[in-house]
Design an enzyme around this catalytic site. Structure first.
Site, PDB file in Angstrom:
ATOM      1  N   ILE A  91       0.845  -1.190   0.000  1.00 14.63           N
ATOM      2  CA  ILE A  91       0.000   0.000   0.000  1.00 14.63           C
ATOM      3  C   ILE A  91       0.882   1.241   0.000  1.00 14.63           C
ATOM      4  O   ILE A  91       1.984   1.236   0.555  1.00 14.63           O
ATOM      5  CB  ILE A  91      -0.972  -0.011   1.215  1.00 14.63           C
ATOM      6  CG1 ILE A  91      -1.943   1.178   1.161  1.00 14.63           C
ATOM      7  CG2 ILE A  91      -0.239  -0.096   2.535  1.00 14.63           C
ATOM      8  CD1 ILE A  91      -3.085   1.104   2.184  1.00 14.63           C
ATOM      9  N   CYS A  92       0.393   2.274  -0.650  1.00 17.97           N
ATOM     10  CA  CYS A  92       1.019   3.593  -0.646  1.00 17.97           C
ATOM     11  C   CYS A  92       2.464   3.519  -1.151  1.00 17.97           C
ATOM     12  O   CYS A  92       2.724   3.005  -2.225  1.00 17.97           O
ATOM     13  CB  CYS A  92       0.917   4.191   0.762  1.00 17.97           C
ATOM     14  SG  CYS A  92       1.293   5.945   0.884  1.00 17.97           S
ATOM     15  N   GLY A  93       3.422   4.007  -0.383  1.00 13.45           N
ATOM     16  CA  GLY A  93       4.814   4.024  -0.808  1.00 13.45           C
ATOM     17  C   GLY A  93       5.402   2.659  -1.086  1.00 13.45           C
ATOM     18  O   GLY A  93       6.346   2.539  -1.869  1.00 13.45           O
TER      19      GLY A  93
ATOM     20  N   THR B 120       4.107   0.477  -2.853  1.00 19.61           N
ATOM     21  CA  THR B 120       3.886   0.186  -4.270  1.00 19.61           C
ATOM     22  C   THR B 120       5.047   0.727  -5.107  1.00 19.61           C
ATOM     23  O   THR B 120       5.381   0.162  -6.142  1.00 19.61           O
ATOM     24  CB  THR B 120       2.555   0.770  -4.781  1.00 19.61           C
ATOM     25  OG1 THR B 120       2.575   2.203  -4.664  1.00 19.61           O
ATOM     26  CG2 THR B 120       1.370   0.206  -4.013  1.00 19.61           C
TER      27      THR B 120
END
Length: 192
Positions: free
Chosen positions: A101-103, A105
Protein backbone atom coordinates in the site's frame (compact mmCIF):
# COMPACT_ATOMS: atom_id res chain seq x y z
CA UNK A 1 -0.71 -25.95 10.45
CA UNK A 2 -1.55 -22.25 10.52
CA UNK A 3 -0.88 -20.08 7.49
CA UNK A 4 1.62 -17.36 8.28
CA UNK A 5 0.99 -13.79 7.20
CA UNK A 6 4.01 -11.55 7.71
CA UNK A 7 3.88 -7.76 8.07
CA UNK A 8 7.12 -5.84 7.57
CA UNK A 9 7.64 -2.98 10.03
CA UNK A 10 10.30 -0.26 9.82
CA UNK A 11 10.90 3.13 11.38
CA UNK A 12 8.33 5.51 9.93
CA UNK A 13 5.89 2.89 8.62
CA UNK A 14 2.35 4.21 8.09
CA UNK A 15 0.56 2.61 11.02
CA UNK A 16 -2.99 3.50 9.89
CA UNK A 17 -2.56 1.64 6.60
CA UNK A 18 -2.52 -1.74 8.35
CA UNK A 19 -4.77 -0.87 11.28
CA UNK A 20 -7.93 -2.44 9.83
CA UNK A 21 -6.50 -5.74 8.65
CA UNK A 22 -4.57 -6.77 11.77
CA UNK A 23 -7.46 -7.34 14.19
CA UNK A 24 -9.52 -9.31 11.66
CA UNK A 25 -6.67 -11.63 10.68
CA UNK A 26 -5.57 -12.08 14.31
CA UNK A 27 -9.08 -13.28 15.25
CA UNK A 28 -8.96 -16.12 12.72
CA UNK A 29 -7.38 -19.28 14.12
CA UNK A 30 -6.29 -20.42 10.65
CA UNK A 31 -3.64 -17.69 10.50
CA UNK A 32 -0.60 -16.50 12.41
CA UNK A 33 -0.09 -12.78 11.96
CA UNK A 34 3.62 -12.14 12.41
CA UNK A 35 5.20 -8.70 12.55
CA UNK A 36 8.88 -8.51 11.67
CA UNK A 37 11.53 -5.88 11.14
CA UNK A 38 15.00 -6.04 9.70
CA UNK A 39 16.63 -6.70 13.08
CA UNK A 40 13.68 -7.63 15.27
CA UNK A 41 14.34 -4.53 17.37
CA UNK A 42 11.73 -1.94 18.28
CA UNK A 43 10.52 0.35 15.50
CA UNK A 44 8.53 3.57 15.68
CA UNK A 45 5.65 4.19 13.30
CA UNK A 46 4.95 7.48 11.56
CA UNK A 47 2.34 8.13 14.26
CA UNK A 48 4.86 7.55 17.05
CA UNK A 49 3.67 4.06 18.01
CA UNK A 50 6.59 2.05 19.37
CA UNK A 51 6.37 -1.61 18.44
CA UNK A 52 8.54 -4.60 19.24
CA UNK A 53 8.19 -6.98 16.27
CA UNK A 54 7.74 -10.70 16.77
CA UNK A 55 10.84 -11.63 14.80
CA UNK A 56 13.58 -10.43 12.48
CA UNK A 57 14.19 -10.76 8.76
CA UNK A 58 17.00 -13.28 9.36
CA UNK A 59 14.70 -15.57 11.35
CA UNK A 60 12.01 -15.60 8.67
CA UNK A 61 11.72 -18.80 6.61
CA UNK A 62 10.53 -18.10 3.06
CA UNK A 63 8.75 -21.47 2.84
CA UNK A 64 6.55 -20.43 5.77
CA UNK A 65 5.27 -17.22 4.20
CA UNK A 66 1.67 -17.36 2.97
CA UNK A 67 1.50 -13.60 2.44
CA UNK A 68 3.76 -10.59 2.91
CA UNK A 69 2.19 -7.24 3.76
CA UNK A 70 4.14 -4.02 3.16
CA UNK A 71 2.76 -0.83 4.72
CA UNK A 72 3.68 2.54 3.25
CA UNK A 73 6.04 5.16 4.59
CA UNK A 74 8.46 7.74 3.22
CA UNK A 75 11.37 5.29 3.55
CA UNK A 76 10.16 3.65 0.33
CA UNK A 77 10.33 6.94 -1.59
CA UNK A 78 13.81 7.59 -0.24
CA UNK A 79 14.86 4.04 -1.23
CA UNK A 80 16.08 3.42 2.30
CA UNK A 81 14.77 -0.14 2.41
CA UNK A 82 16.77 -2.69 0.45
CA UNK A 83 17.34 -5.48 2.96
CA UNK A 84 14.12 -7.25 1.95
CA UNK A 85 14.92 -7.25 -1.79
CA UNK A 86 15.83 -10.95 -1.86
CA UNK A 87 12.82 -11.92 0.24
CA UNK A 88 10.36 -10.01 -1.94
CA UNK A 89 11.90 -11.22 -5.20
CA UNK A 90 11.89 -14.83 -4.08
CA UNK A 91 8.32 -14.66 -2.80
CA UNK A 92 7.23 -13.15 -6.12
CA UNK A 93 9.02 -15.88 -8.08
CA UNK A 94 7.36 -18.55 -5.94
CA UNK A 95 3.91 -17.05 -6.54
CA UNK A 96 3.35 -16.05 -2.91
CA UNK A 97 1.01 -13.15 -2.23
CA UNK A 98 2.56 -9.72 -1.67
CA UNK A 99 0.31 -6.85 -0.57
CA UNK A 100 1.66 -3.30 -0.81
CA UNK A 101 0.00 0.00 0.00
CA UNK A 102 1.02 3.59 -0.65
CA UNK A 103 4.81 4.02 -0.81
CA UNK A 104 5.37 0.28 -0.76
CA UNK A 105 3.89 0.19 -4.27
CA UNK A 106 6.84 2.36 -5.36
CA UNK A 107 9.13 -0.35 -4.03
CA UNK A 108 7.37 -3.03 -6.08
CA UNK A 109 7.72 -0.75 -9.09
CA UNK A 110 11.46 -0.45 -8.47
CA UNK A 111 11.77 -4.24 -8.49
CA UNK A 112 9.83 -4.52 -11.76
CA UNK A 113 7.05 -6.52 -10.11
CA UNK A 114 4.31 -4.17 -11.38
CA UNK A 115 5.44 -4.14 -15.00
CA UNK A 116 3.16 -6.94 -16.22
CA UNK A 117 0.31 -6.91 -13.69
CA UNK A 118 -2.70 -4.70 -13.11
CA UNK A 119 -1.92 -2.47 -10.14
CA UNK A 120 -2.56 0.87 -8.51
CA UNK A 121 -0.63 3.32 -6.37
CA UNK A 122 -1.05 6.85 -5.04
CA UNK A 123 -1.03 8.38 -8.53
CA UNK A 124 0.44 7.31 -11.87
CA UNK A 125 2.36 10.56 -12.42
CA UNK A 126 3.80 10.42 -8.92
CA UNK A 127 4.74 6.75 -9.29
CA UNK A 128 6.57 7.51 -12.55
CA UNK A 129 8.37 10.48 -10.96
CA UNK A 130 9.50 8.52 -7.89
CA UNK A 131 10.39 5.38 -9.83
CA UNK A 132 11.90 6.36 -13.21
CA UNK A 133 12.62 2.69 -14.01
CA UNK A 134 8.92 1.79 -13.57
CA UNK A 135 7.56 0.16 -16.73
CA UNK A 136 3.96 -0.77 -15.93
CA UNK A 137 2.08 2.32 -17.10
CA UNK A 138 -0.20 0.37 -19.44
CA UNK A 139 -1.32 -1.81 -16.50
CA UNK A 140 -1.99 1.03 -14.07
CA UNK A 141 -5.55 1.08 -12.71
CA UNK A 142 -6.95 4.34 -11.38
CA UNK A 143 -8.58 2.57 -8.43
CA UNK A 144 -8.20 2.56 -4.67
CA UNK A 145 -7.10 -1.08 -4.59
CA UNK A 146 -6.31 -3.77 -7.15
CA UNK A 147 -5.45 -7.46 -7.07
CA UNK A 148 -3.86 -9.25 -10.00
CA UNK A 149 -2.65 -12.80 -9.54
CA UNK A 150 -0.71 -12.70 -6.25
CA UNK A 151 -0.04 -8.97 -6.05
CA UNK A 152 -2.31 -6.63 -4.10
CA UNK A 153 -1.74 -2.89 -4.39
CA UNK A 154 -3.56 0.06 -2.84
CA UNK A 155 -3.57 3.82 -2.73
CA UNK A 156 -2.43 5.31 0.59
CA UNK A 157 -5.90 6.68 1.29
CA UNK A 158 -7.45 3.21 1.01
CA UNK A 159 -6.60 1.11 4.09
CA UNK A 160 -10.14 -0.32 4.17
CA UNK A 161 -10.04 -1.31 0.50
CA UNK A 162 -6.54 -2.73 1.06
CA UNK A 163 -7.79 -4.86 3.96
CA UNK A 164 -10.77 -5.98 1.88
CA UNK A 165 -8.52 -7.23 -0.93
CA UNK A 166 -6.38 -9.10 1.60
CA UNK A 167 -9.47 -10.68 3.18
CA UNK A 168 -10.66 -11.83 -0.25
CA UNK A 169 -7.27 -13.25 -1.20
CA UNK A 170 -6.93 -15.21 2.06
CA UNK A 171 -10.62 -16.19 2.05
CA UNK A 172 -10.73 -14.84 5.59
CA UNK A 173 -14.52 -14.63 5.43
CA UNK A 174 -17.25 -15.31 2.87
CA UNK A 175 -17.74 -12.71 0.15
CA UNK A 176 -20.98 -11.64 1.84
CA UNK A 177 -19.26 -11.20 5.22
CA UNK A 178 -16.41 -9.26 3.62
CA UNK A 179 -18.91 -6.95 1.93
CA UNK A 180 -20.72 -6.39 5.24
CA UNK A 181 -17.39 -5.63 6.94
CA UNK A 182 -16.49 -3.19 4.16
CA UNK A 183 -19.84 -1.40 4.36
CA UNK A 184 -19.56 -1.10 8.13
CA UNK A 185 -16.05 0.34 8.20
CA UNK A 186 -16.25 2.38 5.00
CA UNK A 187 -19.80 3.68 5.10
CA UNK A 188 -21.03 3.07 8.66
CA UNK A 189 -23.76 0.72 7.46
CA UNK A 190 -24.55 -2.03 9.94
CA UNK A 191 -26.30 -5.10 8.56
CA UNK A 192 -27.14 -8.42 10.17
Amino acid sequence: MKKKIYVFLFDGYSDWEIAYLGPEIAKDERFDLIYFSETGNEVTSMGGLQVIPTTSLNELEIEDVEMLILPGGVAWEKREITTINNLVSELFEKGKTIAAICGATFYLGQLGILDNLKHTSNDLSYLKAIVPEYGGQENYQNKLAETDKNIITANGIAPIEFATEIFKKTELKSDDEIEKWFQLFKNGIWSE
